[in-house]
Design a protein around this motif. Structure first.
Motif, PDB file in Angstrom:
ATOM      1  N   LEU A 136       4.053   6.682   2.566  1.00 36.14           N
ATOM      2  CA  LEU A 136       3.365   5.415   2.331  1.00 36.14           C
ATOM      3  C   LEU A 136       4.128   4.243   2.915  1.00 36.14           C
ATOM      4  O   LEU A 136       3.519   3.297   3.442  1.00 36.14           O
ATOM      5  CB  LEU A 136       3.140   5.221   0.831  1.00 36.14           C
ATOM      6  CG  LEU A 136       2.128   6.164   0.149  1.00 36.14           C
ATOM      7  CD1 LEU A 136       2.040   5.861  -1.332  1.00 36.14           C
ATOM      8  CD2 LEU A 136       0.758   6.032   0.808  1.00 36.14           C
ATOM      9  N   ARG A 137       5.461   4.293   2.853  1.00 34.86           N
ATOM     10  CA  ARG A 137       6.244   3.194   3.432  1.00 34.86           C
ATOM     11  C   ARG A 137       5.998   3.099   4.938  1.00 34.86           C
ATOM     12  O   ARG A 137       5.888   2.000   5.498  1.00 34.86           O
ATOM     13  CB  ARG A 137       7.734   3.398   3.152  1.00 34.86           C
ATOM     14  CG  ARG A 137       8.131   3.160   1.704  1.00 34.86           C
ATOM     15  CD  ARG A 137       9.641   3.140   1.562  1.00 34.86           C
ATOM     16  NE  ARG A 137      10.065   3.049   0.164  1.00 34.86           N
ATOM     17  CZ  ARG A 137      10.411   4.071  -0.577  1.00 34.86           C
ATOM     18  NH1 ARG A 137      10.424   5.308  -0.054  1.00 34.86           N
ATOM     19  NH2 ARG A 137      10.771   3.895  -1.837  1.00 34.86           N
ATOM     20  N   GLY A 138       5.944   4.258   5.605  1.00 34.86           N
ATOM     21  CA  GLY A 138       5.682   4.245   7.044  1.00 34.86           C
ATOM     22  C   GLY A 138       4.303   3.683   7.371  1.00 34.86           C
ATOM     23  O   GLY A 138       4.139   2.919   8.328  1.00 34.86           O
ATOM     24  N   ILE A 139       3.292   4.070   6.588  1.00 38.61           N
ATOM     25  CA  ILE A 139       1.934   3.576   6.850  1.00 38.61           C
ATOM     26  C   ILE A 139       1.849   2.088   6.551  1.00 38.61           C
ATOM     27  O   ILE A 139       1.278   1.297   7.323  1.00 38.61           O
ATOM     28  CB  ILE A 139       0.924   4.366   6.010  1.00 38.61           C
ATOM     29  CG1 ILE A 139       0.900   5.839   6.426  1.00 38.61           C
ATOM     30  CG2 ILE A 139      -0.477   3.768   6.131  1.00 38.61           C
ATOM     31  CD1 ILE A 139       0.018   6.712   5.566  1.00 38.61           C
ATOM     32  N   PHE A 140       2.450   1.666   5.428  1.00 37.23           N
ATOM     33  CA  PHE A 140       2.402   0.250   5.075  1.00 37.23           C
ATOM     34  C   PHE A 140       3.191  -0.602   6.052  1.00 37.23           C
ATOM     35  O   PHE A 140       2.894  -1.786   6.244  1.00 37.23           O
ATOM     36  CB  PHE A 140       2.926   0.050   3.651  1.00 37.23           C
ATOM     37  CG  PHE A 140       2.053   0.685   2.593  1.00 37.23           C
ATOM     38  CD1 PHE A 140       0.746   1.070   2.896  1.00 37.23           C
ATOM     39  CD2 PHE A 140       2.521   0.882   1.303  1.00 37.23           C
ATOM     40  CE1 PHE A 140      -0.055   1.649   1.914  1.00 37.23           C
ATOM     41  CE2 PHE A 140       1.717   1.459   0.327  1.00 37.23           C
ATOM     42  CZ  PHE A 140       0.437   1.846   0.639  1.00 37.23           C
ATOM     43  N   ALA A 141       4.202  -0.001   6.686  1.00 36.72           N
ATOM     44  CA  ALA A 141       4.961  -0.753   7.680  1.00 36.72           C
ATOM     45  C   ALA A 141       4.098  -1.070   8.898  1.00 36.72           C
ATOM     46  O   ALA A 141       4.319  -2.089   9.572  1.00 36.72           O
ATOM     47  CB  ALA A 141       6.211   0.040   8.100  1.00 36.72           C
ATOM     48  N   ARG A 142       3.133  -0.194   9.215  1.00 37.88           N
ATOM     49  CA  ARG A 142       2.265  -0.418  10.369  1.00 37.88           C
ATOM     50  C   ARG A 142       1.078  -1.319  10.038  1.00 37.88           C
ATOM     51  O   ARG A 142       0.687  -2.164  10.847  1.00 37.88           O
ATOM     52  CB  ARG A 142       1.749   0.916  10.905  1.00 37.88           C
ATOM     53  CG  ARG A 142       2.839   1.794  11.508  1.00 37.88           C
ATOM     54  CD  ARG A 142       2.247   2.986  12.254  1.00 37.88           C
ATOM     55  NE  ARG A 142       1.494   3.876  11.384  1.00 37.88           N
ATOM     56  CZ  ARG A 142       2.042   4.887  10.727  1.00 37.88           C
ATOM     57  NH1 ARG A 142       3.365   5.102  10.830  1.00 37.88           N
ATOM     58  NH2 ARG A 142       1.316   5.657   9.962  1.00 37.88           N
ATOM     59  N   TYR A 143       0.481  -1.140   8.838  1.00 34.91           N
ATOM     60  CA  TYR A 143      -0.759  -1.851   8.546  1.00 34.91           C
ATOM     61  C   TYR A 143      -0.615  -2.899   7.454  1.00 34.91           C
ATOM     62  O   TYR A 143      -1.541  -3.686   7.235  1.00 34.91           O
ATOM     63  CB  TYR A 143      -1.830  -0.840   8.103  1.00 34.91           C
ATOM     64  CG  TYR A 143      -2.154   0.194   9.146  1.00 34.91           C
ATOM     65  CD1 TYR A 143      -2.983  -0.118  10.223  1.00 34.91           C
ATOM     66  CD2 TYR A 143      -1.636   1.478   9.061  1.00 34.91           C
ATOM     67  CE1 TYR A 143      -3.290   0.829  11.178  1.00 34.91           C
ATOM     68  CE2 TYR A 143      -1.941   2.437  10.007  1.00 34.91           C
ATOM     69  CZ  TYR A 143      -2.769   2.115  11.064  1.00 34.91           C
ATOM     70  OH  TYR A 143      -3.072   3.049  12.004  1.00 34.91           O
ATOM     71  N   GLY A 144       0.490  -2.878   6.748  1.00 37.32           N
ATOM     72  CA  GLY A 144       0.655  -3.814   5.655  1.00 37.32           C
ATOM     73  C   GLY A 144       0.345  -3.168   4.318  1.00 37.32           C
ATOM     74  O   GLY A 144      -0.208  -2.069   4.235  1.00 37.32           O
ATOM     75  N   GLN A 145       0.690  -3.851   3.250  1.00 39.67           N
ATOM     76  CA  GLN A 145       0.518  -3.308   1.911  1.00 39.67           C
ATOM     77  C   GLN A 145      -0.853  -3.709   1.346  1.00 39.67           C
ATOM     78  O   GLN A 145      -1.293  -4.840   1.524  1.00 39.67           O
ATOM     79  CB  GLN A 145       1.620  -3.821   0.983  1.00 39.67           C
ATOM     80  CG  GLN A 145       3.010  -3.350   1.392  1.00 39.67           C
ATOM     81  CD  GLN A 145       4.104  -3.970   0.558  1.00 39.67           C
ATOM     82  OE1 GLN A 145       3.849  -4.934  -0.158  1.00 39.67           O
ATOM     83  NE2 GLN A 145       5.319  -3.446   0.666  1.00 39.67           N
ATOM     84  N   PRO A 146      -1.542  -2.787   0.658  1.00 36.73           N
ATOM     85  CA  PRO A 146      -2.866  -3.107   0.099  1.00 36.73           C
ATOM     86  C   PRO A 146      -2.736  -3.857  -1.224  1.00 36.73           C
ATOM     87  O   PRO A 146      -1.662  -3.947  -1.809  1.00 36.73           O
ATOM     88  CB  PRO A 146      -3.484  -1.722  -0.095  1.00 36.73           C
ATOM     89  CG  PRO A 146      -2.295  -0.871  -0.410  1.00 36.73           C
ATOM     90  CD  PRO A 146      -1.149  -1.390   0.417  1.00 36.73           C
ATOM     91  N   GLU A 147      -3.880  -4.350  -1.695  1.00 41.40           N
ATOM     92  CA  GLU A 147      -3.911  -4.983  -3.015  1.00 41.40           C
ATOM     93  C   GLU A 147      -4.110  -3.939  -4.124  1.00 41.40           C
ATOM     94  O   GLU A 147      -3.561  -4.082  -5.204  1.00 41.40           O
ATOM     95  CB  GLU A 147      -5.043  -6.007  -3.077  1.00 41.40           C
ATOM     96  CG  GLU A 147      -4.880  -7.172  -2.113  1.00 41.40           C
ATOM     97  CD  GLU A 147      -6.025  -8.158  -2.209  1.00 41.40           C
ATOM     98  OE1 GLU A 147      -6.894  -7.965  -3.116  1.00 41.40           O
ATOM     99  OE2 GLU A 147      -6.086  -9.108  -1.410  1.00 41.40           O
ATOM    100  N   THR A 148      -4.924  -2.926  -3.848  1.00 42.31           N
ATOM    101  CA  THR A 148      -5.253  -1.916  -4.855  1.00 42.31           C
ATOM    102  C   THR A 148      -5.122  -0.528  -4.237  1.00 42.31           C
ATOM    103  O   THR A 148      -5.522  -0.312  -3.083  1.00 42.31           O
ATOM    104  CB  THR A 148      -6.686  -2.111  -5.381  1.00 42.31           C
ATOM    105  OG1 THR A 148      -6.829  -3.454  -5.843  1.00 42.31           O
ATOM    106  CG2 THR A 148      -6.995  -1.138  -6.507  1.00 42.31           C
ATOM    107  N   LEU A 149      -4.557   0.382  -5.030  1.00 41.79           N
ATOM    108  CA  LEU A 149      -4.412   1.769  -4.602  1.00 41.79           C
ATOM    109  C   LEU A 149      -5.051   2.652  -5.670  1.00 41.79           C
ATOM    110  O   LEU A 149      -4.664   2.603  -6.850  1.00 41.79           O
ATOM    111  CB  LEU A 149      -2.939   2.134  -4.413  1.00 41.79           C
ATOM    112  CG  LEU A 149      -2.665   3.563  -3.928  1.00 41.79           C
ATOM    113  CD1 LEU A 149      -3.259   3.785  -2.535  1.00 41.79           C
ATOM    114  CD2 LEU A 149      -1.158   3.835  -3.906  1.00 41.79           C
ATOM    115  N   VAL A 150      -6.056   3.464  -5.278  1.00 46.15           N
ATOM    116  CA  VAL A 150      -6.785   4.328  -6.207  1.00 46.15           C
ATOM    117  C   VAL A 150      -6.348   5.769  -5.977  1.00 46.15           C
ATOM    118  O   VAL A 150      -6.420   6.272  -4.853  1.00 46.15           O
ATOM    119  CB  VAL A 150      -8.314   4.197  -6.006  1.00 46.15           C
ATOM    120  CG1 VAL A 150      -9.061   5.090  -6.997  1.00 46.15           C
ATOM    121  CG2 VAL A 150      -8.745   2.748  -6.167  1.00 46.15           C
TER     122      VAL A 150
END
Length: 794
Positions: A553-567
């Motif tokens: 998840l850190r790798g993906i969020f590093a490319r696209y940014g962090q979401p507001e909600t995770l389900v």
């Protein structure tokens, strides 16, 4: 004989039939004698079949003749005018001649305004008893034994159609015909005998039956008998009777409900007047309004009507009638016949047989209903007797229901009022159609029996509709099933609630849905889908621990940014303290769905299913798993999604542009880009003092050849120009084709002898594999069997 004013009577009592016996005809009788077989040529007198055979001959002879009727040896001819009567009479005489009859003229009467026929007088006004025939009955002494009483009553019955209260007048004398009753001529019998004398001497008149006039059939029933009348309604509005009939009820019929008695009266009327109404339109009158809904409804017979009424309704389907309601105050002509009846003493044999069979079928329904329940007949009857509500209902069934529902004070009895047409009383029990009405004290016990085997609500209601009934039985069945612990412990899930979908996101990467797919070939796949663009991320991993999941998840969020909600679902790696701490630290709202309810995370779950099925299809074509994943993701991300905003593809939404695929080859080619960075070119040219150089094919050049990071000049020949500064150069010494930049070339000058030698070498065929190798295009590992050559262009 309706509308006839002139009559003729022909008597064939002494007639002689002069018709030769046809040899082909069937003889009446063949006898065996000591001299052989003999056949009669005439009907032998005295045999039992003689009257029927002669009557059949009369019917055949008079068939088709208007206003003519014959009974044995008497023929009656009528006519409304003298001309019509003369024509009808001539037709009859011609038929008599054709059949070979001769008649005695002194026994015939012609052109009369009234005629005595079969003990009655017929004229233009109607039909009435013949005084000469009535006189012996009037002058007859009172009966002195059973035999003379039967003869007297038989003579009276012949004139029953003139007397609408015949059964009532006969009642005292009928009592003497009962078995076990001693014959005693009482004052009541003498009074009835005297009334008959006076009645038969009074003027009695019935109108002629005319099928062209409107026919009215009226029927009514009381607690003791049935009465019916058939009449004509004339154009002036007057109504005159054609015939009266009546009979008393049997012991079983007296137990019918009031609606069944009224229905029986209608059946009695149409069957007695069948010859006059069958095939003709007529009006059927009754003073019992509920029969209109049963016998006159255009929607068919009501489903919950009593079986006996349903059978009678099917009988009435044979007739073409219009049933109408007439109030009791205006219904005296039929009502008096039924209410003045008494017990029917000697009913017809066929009526008794049919009645016993009908009652047997009704009783069998009761017994079958009771046998299906753990109750005895005596218990049901005794409890029905002690049930106040059912007793009141049974009284209404037998005596008639009130005209209005509001006049019934008991709420339980009011519920039966709406179903009154289907209620009947059999052997002390109340039936609703074929279903037994259970007393209130036995209903709980019946419900427990119906629930044997623990059927559901609908099945239990279906069983109950076959056997029993009481008000609100469906609700009682539902309450029992809902309160049954055994049924509740294994019950199915209730019907799904209304869908509460996820709110539509307003921007990219606002809410993500996460799930794991696998294992497949020992590998797991982390699936992450953006709810706005439907853009998926798929990452393969060997384990699905919390540490590995957070690393991905850190790798993906590093490319696209962090979401507001995770389900996510409730997997252990997604509910650990470490994962919750990660979400809190990065300001991510972590929503967990209900356990074992994948619909709550439907976006990720649906993509997992699509992902697995697509990999199976792609890998079945021979591609490796890695190639299949890349192929699937490229196809999925570049395909337009109707659930995405504006129906765009996930890649176009996430990157702001469509991504290019091999399908772009199907589009027309676009022109090359002709715009250059002219400013950069000017700066470079000015700094390096460049000049424009061009080479043509077959120009001799020196070209730089690099080997082990060192270069040297090699002789070569320009083959073709590629672009503006790139050239393909052939090296004869190395027999290789290389690509060189213009800055890696310089002109080469040769003598004539060197040029000739070079050209001879250049014109020699060059193997195609050498050219491919020199261009880096030959990737094969084995030599071809037949080498293909390439000749350099001239």
């Amino acid at each position: 004989m309706a509308n006839c004013r002139i009559f003729s009577h022909i008597d064939l009592s002494d007639a002689y039939l002069q018709v030769p016996v046809d040899e082909a005809s069937q003889p009446f009788l063949t006898i065996n004698t000591h001299k052989g077989l003999f056949q009669f040529t005439r009907l032998s007198p005295g045999i039992k079949a003689a009257p029927g055979a002669f009557q059949q001959l009369m019917h055949s002879m008079l068939a088709g003749l208007k206003r003519t009727t014959g009974y044995l040896d008497d023929i009656l001819v009528g006519g409304s005018t003298e001309e019509e009567h003369q024509h009808n009479l001539q037709m009859v005489l011609h038929r008599l001649r054709d059949y070979g009859f001769t008649v005695r003229i002194n026994k015939c009467n012609f052109y009369m305004h009234q005629v005595k026929y079969l003990g009655q007088i017929i004229d233009a006004d109607g039909i009435r008893p013949d005084p000469d025939k009535i006189a012996p009955i009037v002058n007859m002494p009172p009966p002195h034994d059973i035999s003379t009483l039967r003869s007297y009553l038989g003579a009276l019955n012949y004139y029953g159609k003139y007397v609408k209260d015949m059964r009532t007048l006969r009642q005292p004398m009928d009592q003497l015909l009962k078995e076990g009753i001693k014959f005693v001529w009482s004052p009541e019998c003498q009074e009835s005998f005297n009334k008959f004398r006076n009645l038969l001497q009074s003027p009695l008149l019935l109108t002629h039956y005319n099928p062209r006039l409107e026919i009215i059939v009226s029927a009514d029933a009381s607690n003791v008998g049935l009465g019916a009348r058939i009449a004509h309604k004339f154009p002036d509005g007057s109504v005159k009777a054609i015939c009266h009939v009546s009979r008393s009820l049997t012991a079983a019929e007296s137990n019918y409900s009031q609606v069944e008695k009224e229905g029986l009266a209608l059946i009695f009327a149409v069957t007695r007047f069948h010859r006059m109404i069958f095939g003709r339109r007529f009006t059927l009158e009754t003073d019992h309004k509920p029969l209109l809904a049963i016998f006159g409804s255009k929607k068919g017979i009501p489903v919950y009507t009593a079986n006996r009424l349903q059978r009678w309704a099917l009988t009435l389907l044979l007739y073409d009638f219009n049933i109408c309601y007439v109030s009791t105050d205006n219904f005296g002509h039929a009502d008096v016949l039924s209410r003045l009846m008494n017990r029917h003493v000697r009913p017809d044999e066929e009526f008794v047989i049919a009645h016993l069979e009908l009652e047997h079928s009704i009783r069998s329904i009761v017994y079958q209903s009771i046998q299906a329940l753990p109750l005895s007949f005596k218990q049901v009857r005794d409890r029905t007797t002690s049930d106040h509500d059912l007793q009141q209902v049974m009284r209404f069934v037998n005596d008639g229901w009130p005209s209005k529902k509001a006049s019934i004070t008991d709420a339980q009895v009011q519920q039966f009022y709406l179903r009154r047409d289907g209620l009947s009383v059999v052997n002390g029990c109340l039936l609703y159609g074929e279903r037994l009405v259970v007393p209130s004290c036995s209903r709980k016990r019946v419900l427990q029996q119906l629930h044997t085997g623990h059927p559901g609500v609908e099945r239990m209601r279906s069983i109950a509709r076959q056997y029993v009934y009481w008000p609100n039985i469906d609700e009682d069945v539902s309450k029992l099933v809902r309160s049954c612990g055994e049924c509740a412990s294994v019950a199915k899930t209730d019907r799904k609630t209304n869908l509460e979908s996820w709110p539509v996101p307003e921007k990219l990467w606002q809410r993500l849905h996460l799930d794991f797919a696998g294992p497949m070939d020992g590998q797991y796949y982390l699936i992450l889908v953006d709810s706005y663009s439907k853009y998926p991320e798929v990452v393969r991993t060997k384990d699905i621990t919390t540490k590995t999941t957070l690393h991905i998840l850190r790798g993906i969020f590093a490319r696209y940014g962090q979401p507001e909600t995770l389900v996510t679902d409730n997997g252990p790696q997604l509910t650990s303290e470490q994962f919750e701490a990660f979400c809190d630290t990065n300001a991510i709202m972590h929503l967990k769905t209900a356990p074992f309810h994948p619909q709550s995370n439907g976006l990720a779950e649906r993509f997992v299913d699509t992902f697995k099925r697509s990999l199976k299809k792609i890998t079945s074509g021979g591609e490796t798993l890695d190639e299949a994943i890349d192929t699937f993701l490229l196809c999925y991300r570049s395909t337009q999604c109707r659930n995405a905003p504006d129906g765009k593809s996930p890649a176009e939404l996430i990157f702001g542009r469509p991504i290019r695929t091999s399908l772009e080859l199907l589009r027309p080619p676009t022109p090359a880009h002709k715009f250059h960075n002219s400013k950069q070119e000017r700066q470079f040219n000015r700094k390096h003092g460049t000049k424009d150089r061009n080479y043509n094919p077959k120009n001799f050049v020196w070209t730089k050849v690099y080997r082990n990071n060192k270069w040297s000049w090699q002789e070569g020949t320009v083959i073709e120009r590629i672009g503006k500064v790139m050239y393909n150069v052939w090296l004869p010494s190395k027999r290789a084709l290389i690509r060189s930049h213009c800055n890696q070339l310089r002109s080469r000058y040769e003598t004539e002898q060197q040029r000739t030698e070079t050209e001879s070498v250049e014109d020699s065929p060059v193997p195609l594999t050498i050219l491919l190798d020199s261009c880096g295009l030959n990737t094969g590992t084995s030599e071809p069997e037949a080498e293909t050559s390439f000749v350099l262009p001239a």
